[in-house]
Design a protein around this motif. Structure first.
Motif, short mmCIF file in Angstrom:
data_model
loop_
_atom_site.label_atom_id
_atom_site.label_comp_id
_atom_site.label_asym_id
_atom_site.label_seq_id
_atom_site.Cartn_x
_atom_site.Cartn_y
_atom_site.Cartn_z
N ILE A 48 32.34 48.87 18.75
CA ILE A 48 33.63 49.15 18.11
C ILE A 48 34.63 48.05 18.43
CG2 ILE A 48 35.63 50.72 18.16
CD1 ILE A 48 33.57 53.01 18.61
N ALA A 49 34.62 47.57 19.66
CA ALA A 49 35.55 46.53 20.08
C ALA A 49 35.16 45.16 19.55
CB ALA A 49 35.62 46.49 21.60
N GLY A 50 33.88 45.01 19.18
CA GLY A 50 33.42 43.73 18.65
C GLY A 50 33.05 42.72 19.70
N VAL A 51 32.70 43.21 20.91
CA VAL A 51 32.29 42.31 21.99
C VAL A 51 31.07 42.90 22.69
CG1 VAL A 51 34.61 41.39 22.39
CG2 VAL A 51 33.86 43.44 23.62
N GLN B 288 33.72 45.71 29.57
CA GLN B 288 33.93 46.28 30.89
C GLN B 288 34.87 45.41 31.72
OE1 GLN B 288 29.87 46.65 32.24
NE2 GLN B 288 29.72 48.80 31.58
N ASP B 289 34.68 44.11 31.69
CA ASP B 289 35.57 43.21 32.44
C ASP B 289 37.00 43.29 31.92
OD1 ASP B 289 33.43 42.44 33.96
OD2 ASP B 289 33.09 40.53 32.91
N ALA B 290 37.16 43.36 30.58
CA ALA B 290 38.50 43.44 29.99
C ALA B 290 39.19 44.74 30.38
CB ALA B 290 38.41 43.31 28.47
N PHE B 291 38.45 45.85 30.40
CA PHE B 291 39.03 47.13 30.78
C PHE B 291 39.48 47.11 32.24
CE2 PHE B 291 38.38 49.31 26.91
CZ PHE B 291 38.91 50.59 27.04
N ARG B 292 38.64 46.56 33.10
CA ARG B 292 39.01 46.53 34.51
C ARG B 292 40.25 45.69 34.73
NH1 ARG B 292 33.19 46.44 35.11
NH2 ARG B 292 32.52 48.43 36.03
N GLN B 293 40.41 44.63 33.96
CA GLN B 293 41.57 43.75 34.10
C GLN B 293 42.84 44.35 33.51
OE1 GLN B 293 41.05 39.83 32.43
NE2 GLN B 293 43.20 39.26 32.73
N HIS B 294 42.72 44.98 32.34
CA HIS B 294 43.91 45.41 31.61
C HIS B 294 44.18 46.91 31.66
CE1 HIS B 294 44.59 41.45 29.86
NE2 HIS B 294 43.30 41.36 29.69
N VAL B 295 43.19 47.72 32.05
CA VAL B 295 43.38 49.17 32.14
C VAL B 295 43.23 49.66 33.57
CG1 VAL B 295 42.61 51.43 31.25
CG2 VAL B 295 42.57 49.42 29.76
N GLY B 296 42.47 48.90 34.37
CA GLY B 296 42.31 49.27 35.77
C GLY B 296 41.07 50.08 36.07
N MET B 297 40.20 50.25 35.10
CA MET B 297 38.97 51.03 35.28
C MET B 297 38.02 50.69 34.14
SD MET B 297 40.55 54.72 34.16
CE MET B 297 42.08 54.33 35.00
N THR C 105 40.56 43.80 21.52
CA THR C 105 39.26 44.44 21.77
C THR C 105 39.42 45.70 22.60
OG1 THR C 105 39.00 42.95 23.68
CG2 THR C 105 37.95 42.30 21.61
N VAL C 106 40.28 45.64 23.62
CA VAL C 106 40.53 46.81 24.46
C VAL C 106 41.24 47.90 23.66
CG1 VAL C 106 41.79 47.66 26.49
CG2 VAL C 106 40.57 45.48 26.59
N LYS C 107 42.22 47.50 22.86
CA LYS C 107 42.96 48.48 22.07
C LYS C 107 42.04 49.19 21.07
CE LYS C 107 47.23 49.16 19.50
NZ LYS C 107 46.64 50.13 18.58
#
Length: 329
Positions: A248-251, A257-266, A224-226
């Protein structure tokens, strides 16, 4: 491995109080368009350098003893990392100001003029990596074609994460190669260590590409993040909203937002703004000040409110966008 390229390490060192001798040494090992001017007490000038050349990398520990100013022309052929072991180094490169100290390294791309304010209290590790070597490594690591020169972050953290490990590796390599009987003095072993330095840098420094755009935030990034990252990189100027990126991510928006903060840092929108700012910065550093305008470049990258854009640009790079364009070299 039978096909492993072999580079024989070359160890050179110099200790001198002669400014011209120090200049000649640095020009030979690093860059010909380089100027060194003492701005502190010239009687305290005490240059010392212990450097190893190993194929596409040049690693050294360097100090000057007194305050100096270093001016370097367009690198063109190499990426460069400076890691203070003591003191604070102030650098200016393509409109971006960076203060490097034992907690943060400075990174320079092979484009544009560099000015360094180097105090006598600062002794540092200097790591030069041939342009083609780092670009090949990042291209292979990401399994996608990258744009040259790479759009790298201007610094990275040395206290936590991959930066700490990379610097420890560089220091160990330099210590081993200084001796004549260490394991790293064996050409094939030295080649493996050389490759670790290059690949480690590719995974440490911040870059805006696919799998690890924020400098190795984690070994796994959800699909989803990718999807959202791929969409932003494909059309960074598009006026995305959080809702559109989530679709686009399907969520849902909150999940993305939570996934981005966890895996991208922002957050996704913060990442998109940074991607656009880096794009503007790269374009301004290449543009002709006589024909280009900041507003045109900003609009091209999706910024419609010039006041907010200018404030965000200054916060990221330390100078105004017009200064970056004006100071292009």
């Amino acid at each position: 491995m039978a096909g492993l390229p072999v580079d024989v390490p070359v160890h050179v060192a110099l200790h001198t109080t002669d400014v011209e001798e120090a200049r000649a040494f640095c020009r030979k090992l690093y860059y010909a368009p380089l100027r060194i001017e003492p701005v502190g007490d010239p009687g305290r000038f005490d240059f010392s350098a212990d450097v190893v050349e190993l194929g596409p990398i040049t690693v050294g520990e360097v100090g000057y003893g007194t305050d100096i100013r270093v001016s370097i022309g367009d690198l063109e052929t190499a990426y460069h990392v400076l890691v203070p072991l003591t003191g604070v180094l102030r650098s200016r490169h393509h409109g971006a100001m960076v203060l490097a100290d034992p907690t943060r390294a400075a990174v320079f791309r092979p484009i544009g003029h560099i000015e360094l304010e180097w105090p006598g209290s600062c002794r540092l590790l200097s790591v030069k990596v041939d342009r083609a070597a780092l670009e090949r490594e990042l291209d292979a690591a990401l399994d996608q074609q990258v744009v040259s020169p790479l759009l790298l972050g201007a610094s990275f953290d040395l206290i936590d994460g991959p930066g700490r490990t990379w610097v420890a590796l560089v220091r160990l390599l330099l210590a081993e190669l200084r001796g004549a009987d260490g394991l790293a003095s064996q050409p094939r072993m030295a080649a493996r260590w050389r490759d670790l330095v290059v690949s480690g840098l590719a995974l440490t420094v911040e870059h805006p590409y696919g799998e690890e755009p924020a400098g190795l935030q984690g070994p796994y990034r959800p699909r989803t993040v990718k999807r959202a990252l791929d969409a932003m990189h494909a059309a960074p100027a598009r006026a995305y909203t959080s809702r559109e990126l989530a679709a686009i991510a399907g969520v849902g928006v909150r999940v993305l937002q939570d996934a981005f903060r966890q895996h991208v840092g922002m957050s996704p929108m913060t990442y998109l703004r940074r991607l656009r700012l880096d794009g503007v910065h790269a374009e301004l550093t290449r543009a002709d000040p006589g024909t280009a305008s900041v507003s045109e470049v900003a609009y091209h990258w999706g910024f419609t409110h010039l006041g907010r854009f200018a404030g965000a640009y200054r916060a990221r790079f330390g100078v105004s966008p017009s200064a970056t364009l004006r100071d292009r070299s």
